[in-house]
Design an enzyme around this catalytic site. Sequence first.
Site, mmCIF file in Angstrom:
data_model
loop_
_atom_site.group_PDB
_atom_site.id
_atom_site.type_symbol
_atom_site.label_atom_id
_atom_site.label_comp_id
_atom_site.label_asym_id
_atom_site.label_seq_id
_atom_site.Cartn_x
_atom_site.Cartn_y
_atom_site.Cartn_z
ATOM 1 N N VAL A 117 0.806 -1.196 -0.104
ATOM 2 C CA VAL A 117 0.121 0.119 0.061
ATOM 3 C C VAL A 117 0.959 1.145 -0.003
ATOM 4 O O VAL A 117 1.612 1.406 0.777
ATOM 5 C CB VAL A 117 -0.905 0.019 1.297
ATOM 6 C CG1 VAL A 117 -1.777 1.301 1.286
ATOM 7 C CG2 VAL A 117 -1.619 -1.263 1.212
ATOM 8 N N CYS A 118 0.715 2.004 -0.825
ATOM 9 C CA CYS A 118 1.351 3.324 -1.130
ATOM 10 C C CYS A 118 2.743 3.236 -1.088
ATOM 11 O O CYS A 118 3.290 2.415 -1.793
ATOM 12 C CB CYS A 118 0.958 4.215 0.209
ATOM 13 S SG CYS A 118 1.439 6.019 0.223
ATOM 14 N N VAL A 119 3.616 3.895 -0.237
ATOM 15 C CA VAL A 119 5.065 3.626 -0.232
ATOM 16 C C VAL A 119 5.707 2.070 0.277
ATOM 17 O O VAL A 119 7.004 1.818 0.596
ATOM 18 C CB VAL A 119 5.550 4.843 0.425
ATOM 19 C CG1 VAL A 119 5.352 6.087 -0.120
ATOM 20 C CG2 VAL A 119 5.519 4.762 2.032
ATOM 21 N N ALA A 170 -1.030 2.811 -4.973
ATOM 22 C CA ALA A 170 -0.455 4.142 -5.015
ATOM 23 C C ALA A 170 -0.571 4.955 -3.742
ATOM 24 O O ALA A 170 -0.219 4.638 -2.908
ATOM 25 C CB ALA A 170 -1.101 4.621 -6.327
#
Length: 350
Positions: A117-119, A170
Amino acid sequence: MSSVERLVVIVLFDGVDLLDVTGPPEVFALLRRETDDADGYTVVLAAETMDPVTTSAGVRILPDATFDDVSTRSIDTLLVPGSVEVDGDRRVHALTDPAVVGRVRTLAARTRRVTSVCVGAHILAAAGLLDGRRATTHWSTAQQLAADHPAVEVDADPIFIREGDVWTGAGISACLDLSLALVADDFGETVALRVARQLVMYLKRPSGQSQFSVPLEPVSTTRRIEDLRHHIMDAIGERLTVADLAAYAHVGERQLTRIFKAELGMTPSAYVESVRVERARGQLESTDATLERIASACGFGTTDTLVRAFRRQLDTTPTEYRLRFRSGSGAQGLPSGSGRRNRSAPPRTG
């Protein structure tokens, strides 16, 4: 539906982004309400120890188990959130703890499906799980991911990417879209859409949707508009003029236009077109249907009308969009012979 335990292990560590951790379990919990499956997903928050973990928001979370505990179990989905630091110039940098990276590498070996998830994609990359794969992350750290891991094809545009059994998401809020995609993969699109509606996410965004080019679905505050939105979604292939919508809502055409502008910031016709474009995007990404068939199914009538709508809203054509975002393995619809490259810079918005 058969009773199968789907163990989801969410990795915890100090400084982790809070929504990365709490968003997916909300989606999985709502799944139980929308199906007859009593099992759904079993979510376990795992950390190095059983001590509370302090998130980036300062909220402390208690783990359910240690990494050693879950390492003996068969894991269906390993979900890896991320963490960042911001320097004096407000530049965002993803953080990767070598100890966490090592744990993720070990757990991934006994996992059916690995997601970030995300970074969190930076942790997967450091663990060697993204080498030779196309992956996404939050746009603010995409250049860092590409520079640190040249073996990864970084694409900063889509909200999530699936490459075989590895999924990358993202932005932080895109954890909900990624979680809904996992639900759709396991339980079907119909169930995932029902869960999305419970989350007041009117449209479940497809994987190829850009982080930048399309505005988020506007939120209305009245039941009348919500009923109309559902009606438009269900009847998108039919004739939907302002007069038709006004008759459905039992109001005059001028009043309907005033309501739409006040609630959604656009006219009824503009809203209908945006929903039609969204439906067409999904078909372009996931089917081999011709443009003529997509135009008909989405209510555009003609291919020319479909193309004009795409140019207005996305600054591209349906054919170009399909080449760019078509679901599948490898380069996901890139033209033959185009080669792989890092697309880490934020794309131009249309």
